[in-house]
Design an enzyme around this catalytic site. Structure first.
Site, PDB file in Angstrom:
ATOM      1  N   HIS A 133       0.886  -1.175   0.000  1.00  0.00           N
ATOM      2  CA  HIS A 133       0.000   0.000   0.000  1.00  0.00           C
ATOM      3  C   HIS A 133       0.922   1.222   0.000  1.00  0.00           C
ATOM      4  O   HIS A 133       2.039   1.161   0.518  1.00  0.00           O
ATOM      5  CB  HIS A 133      -0.805  -0.053   1.297  1.00  0.00           C
ATOM      6  CG  HIS A 133      -1.862   0.994   1.439  1.00  0.00           C
ATOM      7  ND1 HIS A 133      -1.582   2.270   1.853  1.00  0.00           N
ATOM      8  CD2 HIS A 133      -3.211   0.949   1.255  1.00  0.00           C
ATOM      9  CE1 HIS A 133      -2.709   2.966   1.915  1.00  0.00           C
ATOM     10  NE2 HIS A 133      -3.710   2.187   1.555  1.00  0.00           N
ATOM     11  N   ASP A 210       2.992  -4.515   7.879  1.00  0.00           N
ATOM     12  CA  ASP A 210       1.775  -3.713   7.759  1.00  0.00           C
ATOM     13  C   ASP A 210       0.599  -4.680   7.875  1.00  0.00           C
ATOM     14  O   ASP A 210       0.300  -5.421   6.936  1.00  0.00           O
ATOM     15  CB  ASP A 210       1.801  -2.995   6.411  1.00  0.00           C
ATOM     16  CG  ASP A 210       0.456  -2.378   6.040  1.00  0.00           C
ATOM     17  OD1 ASP A 210      -0.516  -2.547   6.801  1.00  0.00           O
ATOM     18  OD2 ASP A 210       0.394  -1.732   4.973  1.00  0.00           O
ATOM     19  N   GLN A 213      -4.734  -5.031   6.909  1.00  0.00           N
ATOM     20  CA  GLN A 213      -5.786  -5.898   6.360  1.00  0.00           C
ATOM     21  C   GLN A 213      -5.798  -7.278   7.010  1.00  0.00           C
ATOM     22  O   GLN A 213      -6.620  -8.114   6.659  1.00  0.00           O
ATOM     23  CB  GLN A 213      -5.598  -6.060   4.845  1.00  0.00           C
ATOM     24  CG  GLN A 213      -5.766  -4.773   4.056  1.00  0.00           C
ATOM     25  CD  GLN A 213      -7.174  -4.231   4.097  1.00  0.00           C
ATOM     26  OE1 GLN A 213      -8.122  -4.946   4.418  1.00  0.00           O
ATOM     27  NE2 GLN A 213      -7.321  -2.959   3.799  1.00  0.00           N
ATOM     28  N   LYS A 236     -10.471  -0.412  10.268  1.00  0.00           N
ATOM     29  CA  LYS A 236     -10.687  -1.540   9.368  1.00  0.00           C
ATOM     30  C   LYS A 236     -11.095  -2.780  10.161  1.00  0.00           C
ATOM     31  O   LYS A 236     -11.273  -3.856   9.603  1.00  0.00           O
ATOM     32  CB  LYS A 236      -9.422  -1.818   8.558  1.00  0.00           C
ATOM     33  CG  LYS A 236      -9.063  -0.657   7.628  1.00  0.00           C
ATOM     34  CD  LYS A 236      -7.869  -1.004   6.793  1.00  0.00           C
ATOM     35  CE  LYS A 236      -7.248   0.215   6.143  1.00  0.00           C
ATOM     36  NZ  LYS A 236      -8.042   0.752   5.037  1.00  0.00           N
ATOM     37  N   CYS A 374      -4.866   2.610  -3.577  1.00  0.00           N
ATOM     38  CA  CYS A 374      -3.632   3.122  -2.956  1.00  0.00           C
ATOM     39  C   CYS A 374      -2.491   2.139  -3.146  1.00  0.00           C
ATOM     40  O   CYS A 374      -1.630   1.990  -2.276  1.00  0.00           O
ATOM     41  CB  CYS A 374      -3.815   3.410  -1.471  1.00  0.00           C
ATOM     42  SG  CYS A 374      -4.997   4.700  -1.158  1.00  0.00           S
TER      43      CYS A 374
HETATM   44  C1  LIG Z   1      -2.600  -2.739   3.580  1.00  0.00           C
HETATM   45  C2  LIG Z   1      -2.854  -1.351   4.081  1.00  0.00           C
HETATM   46  N1  LIG Z   1      -1.863  -0.661   4.645  1.00  0.00           N
HETATM   47  C3  LIG Z   1      -2.038   0.570   5.129  1.00  0.00           C
HETATM   48  C4  LIG Z   1      -3.243   1.208   5.065  1.00  0.00           C
HETATM   49  C5  LIG Z   1      -3.353   2.589   5.599  1.00  0.00           C
HETATM   50  O1  LIG Z   1      -4.165   2.627   6.703  1.00  0.00           O
HETATM   51  P1  LIG Z   1      -4.588   4.023   7.357  1.00  0.00           P
HETATM   52  O2  LIG Z   1      -5.101   4.852   6.227  1.00  0.00           O
HETATM   53  O3  LIG Z   1      -5.631   3.652   8.331  1.00  0.00           O
HETATM   54  O4  LIG Z   1      -3.376   4.615   7.981  1.00  0.00           O
HETATM   55  C6  LIG Z   1      -4.318   0.525   4.479  1.00  0.00           C
HETATM   56  C7  LIG Z   1      -5.642   1.143   4.366  1.00  0.00           C
HETATM   57  O5  LIG Z   1      -5.965   1.959   3.574  1.00  0.00           O
HETATM   58  C8  LIG Z   1      -4.109  -0.768   3.974  1.00  0.00           C
HETATM   59  O6  LIG Z   1      -5.111  -1.437   3.405  1.00  0.00           O
END
Ligand SMILES: Cc1ncc(COP(=O)(O)O)c(C=O)c1O
Lengths: 416, 148
Positions: A133, A210, A213, A236, A374
């Site tokens: 991401h 990370d 998900q 999430k 993203c």
């Molecule tokens: C795999 C992953 N990493 C990071 C993020 C970023 O999360 P956040 O926007 O809550 O910081 C997301 C969500 O958009 C995601 O799906």
């Protein structure tokens, strides 16, 4: 309390009872029942979580860690109680290893700017994967640009799985950090994190994972994974927005410099010198998102009451079912076909742009995400501008899959 | 809510499938890039001016049906017009799709088929990206146009 109900397919969730906790789902969109299939972007919030947040503001609102009065004690207890819930949720050893952040992005930036800044030097390398991401790319890219280091990327195969042999080859004397997504938000691929961590650790390289998900869908045990850092967001996993957590191994956190300066992260301040607070507080400058933190704790309770294995099994069945139904529609191609796949089904419809697919589905009340999720490098790698993505949560069932399939058939009709 | 067919009118689908004036132009007078970071739509518009008129216009791009059909139909509507006329047409078109003004029916002509976009606020940018990009080209803007 919600108890898993026996169903024909084996043990399944009592989705009817779960849905009753989500008033937002009891509305119609453009005259159709709302079918929410965008939990990978943000999940909906159940009543107990809303009540916990409202309850803080209604009954216990005060700052934490500083008052001598009763309300402040209650706020502090709830706040630190949430930290214990998070610790237990990911099986960390100590609450000292749990730092509250604004979310995954904030957590990754924290690590890049404190740990990363010390660990990575000019000419060094940071390894990421092709599945990341943007939030696990850009903070490392910024760091590398600033100190003259380089990003190396583990390539992926067409099915959306990583090339582990290539990863082995990428690891070298210059590698100082590895940052990997646990479960891909764009394709649903589950990476073999334990194996990837152990390969890095063989060379003494720390690994950030990370987990944005992963935590909503599968049980996570940071000690079993062996990772050095683990980042995730509450929104999430049925919690509120703007709050998340970073797990970091105690020895790392103790050695790391603070991220931001301010109140709460200090022990003693004079104009000459500041003595920083102990971990985790050293990384929590300023009044935190107290209500959000309490909401996050309530979300963890909510998931625990349903049962994480039950959640996992239910969603795995839905993903398999949706994949099968969608791929049997002519002109529909699934994007990301890894065997280990969780939470999402990404697809494209021949002759129809994902954005148009999204509009037509929305017209029928089916909320999905259309776009690059993203994860532009994932799209570039697969040679497509975007995908349509249906993602699943505890409140989804086979009726939702039916609605999705019906709406995709309508896309085929319009664009025939 | 309106019927889906109000948005995806036959003429829009036809231009999406068989875009007119699509392709690069080597001898253009102006060109500009447009980008919608939200959905990844991108477009480049090329114009060739002769005297004060838009003698030729072409586009390349990648995007949804609304954005591609809008680009295709814009090229047909704009060819032979003066810059001022193009600007005026954009204004009418914008009023039509955003529903925030009075669109001159006679002026928008065939572009009337985009009237359905009005009921889909999230799609207005898809329809107007190509027009913003045209305007940037005519004004000689170097920065790519972004909808955000
Ligand atoms: C795999 C992953 N990493 C990071 C993020 C970023 O999360 P956040 O926007 O809550 O910081 C997301 C969500 O958009 C995601 O799906």
């Amino acid at each position: 309390m919600i108890v898993p109900a026996e169903r024909e397919q084996g043990v399944s969730l009592d989705v009817v009872r779960i849905r009753a906790d989500f008033p937002v789902l009891q509305q119609s969109i453009h005259g159709n029942r709302l079918v929410y299939l965008d939990s990978a972007a943000t999940s909906q919030t159940p009543e107990p979580v809303v009540r916990a947040i409202a309850g803080f503001y209604r009954d216990d609102c005060a700052n934490v860690h500083r008052g001598v009065h009763e309300l402040s004690r209650r706020a502090t207890d709830s706040f630190e109680g949430a930290r214990e819930k998070v610790r237990h949720f990911i099986n960390a050893e100590s609450t000292r290893e749990i730092i509250f952040t604004r979310g995954t992005t904030d957590a990754i930036n924290l690590v890049a700017q404190t740990f990363g800044r010390r660990a990575v030097g000019s000419g060094d390398e940071v390894i990421l994967s092709a599945l990341e991401h943007h939030s696990n790319i850009v903070p490392w890219q910024m760091l590398c640009d600033e100190i003259g280091a380089r990003l190396r990327v583990i390539p992926m195969f067409d099915d959306g799985t990583l090339d582990i042999d290539a990863y082995r080859d990428l690891i070298g004397p210059r590698t100082k950090m590895v940052a990997l997504v646990h479960i891909s938000n764009a394709l649903g691929t589950t990476n073999p994190i334990k194996e990837l961590v152990s390969l890095a650790h063989d060379h003494g390289i720390p690994v950030l994972v990370d987990g944005a998900q992963a935590v909503p869908h599968v049980p996570v045990d940071v000690r079993a994974l062996g990772c050095d850092f683990y980042a995730f967001s509450a929104h999430k996993m049925y919690g509120p927005t703007g709050i998340g957590a970073l797990y970091g191994r105690e020895e790392h956190l103790n050695a790391m410099p603070p991220y931001q300066g301010g109140g709460d992260m200090i022990r003693q301040v004079t104009f000459e010198k500041t003595v920083f607070n102990a971990i985790p507080h050293k990384f929590e400058a300023g009044t935190p998102n107290i209500a959000g933190t309490i909401g996050m704790g309530a979300a963890i309770d909510y998931i625990a009451a349903i049962g994480r294995d039950e959640v996992s099994a239910h969603e795995a069945r839905l993903v398999a079912h949706a994949s099968e139904r969608l791929s049997s529609i002519g002109g529909v191609r699934l994007i990301g076909t890894a065997r280990e796949k969780v939470g999402v089904v990404s697809f494209v419809v021949e002759g129809a742009h994902p954005h148009d697919v999204g509009t037509i589905l929305d017209h029928r009340g089916v909320a999905i995400r259309a776009g690059h999720h993203c994860a532009q490098p994932v799209m570039d790698r697969l040679g497509i501008p975007a995908t349509a993505r249906a993602s699943f949560g505890i409140y989804n069932d086979d009726d939702d899959v039916d609605a999705l399939v019906r709406a995709v058939l309508e896309v085929r009709e319009v664009f025939a | 809510m309106s019927d889906l067919r109000d948005l995806y009118q036959q003429m829009i689908l036809d231009h999406y499938r068989r875009p007119r004036n699509r392709g690069e132009m080597d001898d253009c007078t102006f060109s500009a890039d447009g980008f919608n970071p939200l959905c990844g739509d991108r477009i480049t518009v090329f114009v060739k001016m002769e005297e004060d008129k838009i003698a030729d216009i072409r586009f390349v791009g990648d995007g949804c049906a609304i954005s591609m059909a809008s680009a295709s139909m814009m090229t047909e509507a704009i060819k032979g017009k003066e810059e001022q006329e193009a600007e005026a047409l954009f204004e009418s078109f914008h009023a039509l799709v955003a529903g925030d003004g009075l669109a001159d029916e006679a002026e928008v002509g065939k572009l009337q088929v985009f009237g359905g976009v009005r009921d889909y606020p999230l799609r207005v940018k898809c329809a107007t990206l190509t027009w913003h990009t045209l305007r940037a080209a005519l004004r000689g803007t170097d920065e790519p146009v972004s909808t955000e």
